[in-house]
Design a protein around this motif. Structure first.
Motif, short mmCIF file in Angstrom:
data_model
loop_
_atom_site.label_atom_id
_atom_site.label_comp_id
_atom_site.label_asym_id
_atom_site.label_seq_id
_atom_site.Cartn_x
_atom_site.Cartn_y
_atom_site.Cartn_z
N GLU A 1 0.81 -1.21 0.00
CA GLU A 1 0.00 0.00 0.00
C GLU A 1 0.85 1.27 0.00
N CYS A 2 1.87 1.31 0.87
CA CYS A 2 2.63 2.54 1.01
C CYS A 2 4.12 2.36 0.71
N GLY A 3 4.56 1.11 0.55
CA GLY A 3 5.95 0.87 0.18
C GLY A 3 6.93 0.89 1.34
N ARG A 4 6.40 1.00 2.54
CA ARG A 4 7.27 1.01 3.70
C ARG A 4 7.74 -0.40 4.05
N LEU A 5 8.92 -0.47 4.67
CA LEU A 5 9.46 -1.76 5.06
C LEU A 5 9.00 -2.09 6.48
N ALA A 6 8.36 -3.24 6.64
CA ALA A 6 7.89 -3.65 7.96
C ALA A 6 9.07 -4.02 8.84
N ASP A 7 8.85 -3.95 10.15
CA ASP A 7 9.93 -4.21 11.11
C ASP A 7 10.22 -5.68 11.28
N GLU A 8 9.29 -6.52 10.88
CA GLU A 8 9.46 -7.96 11.08
C GLU A 8 8.82 -8.72 9.93
N ASP A 9 9.09 -10.01 9.89
CA ASP A 9 8.54 -10.83 8.82
C ASP A 9 7.02 -10.95 8.96
N PRO A 10 6.33 -11.04 7.85
CA PRO A 10 4.90 -11.30 7.87
C PRO A 10 4.63 -12.66 8.50
N PRO A 11 3.46 -12.90 9.07
CA PRO A 11 2.35 -11.95 9.12
C PRO A 11 2.56 -10.86 10.18
N THR A 12 2.36 -9.62 9.74
CA THR A 12 2.50 -8.48 10.64
C THR A 12 1.72 -7.32 10.06
N ARG A 13 1.77 -6.19 10.72
CA ARG A 13 1.12 -5.00 10.19
C ARG A 13 2.16 -3.99 9.75
N CYS A 14 1.82 -3.28 8.70
CA CYS A 14 2.69 -2.21 8.24
C CYS A 14 2.74 -1.12 9.32
N PRO A 15 3.96 -0.71 9.70
CA PRO A 15 4.09 0.34 10.71
C PRO A 15 3.67 1.71 10.19
N GLY A 16 3.55 1.82 8.89
CA GLY A 16 3.18 3.10 8.32
C GLY A 16 1.69 3.30 8.18
N CYS A 17 1.01 2.36 7.51
CA CYS A 17 -0.41 2.53 7.22
C CYS A 17 -1.29 1.50 7.92
#
Ligand SMILES: [Zn+2]
Length: 43
Positions: free
Chosen positions: A20-36
């Motif tokens: 959605e926003c192209g941000r890099l998540a802090d951890e491997d999926p499954p997780t939530r995007c820290p940005g959006c």
């Protein structure tokens, strides 16, 4: 010579990039995007 080329496989973090926003998540999926907050599904 590319410094980023030694030891690092781009594929290891590509799945963390938010679609959605192209941000890099802090951890491997499954997780939530820290940005959006979109859920990144594990493949
Ligand atoms: Zn996002």
């Amino acid at each position: 010579m590319d410094p980023a080329d030694e030891g690092g496989d781009p594929a290891c973090w590509m799945h963390r990039v938010c679609p959605e926003c192209g941000r890099l998540a802090d951890e491997d999926p499954p997780t939530r995007c820290p940005g959006c907050g979109v859920v990144l599904e594990a493949e």
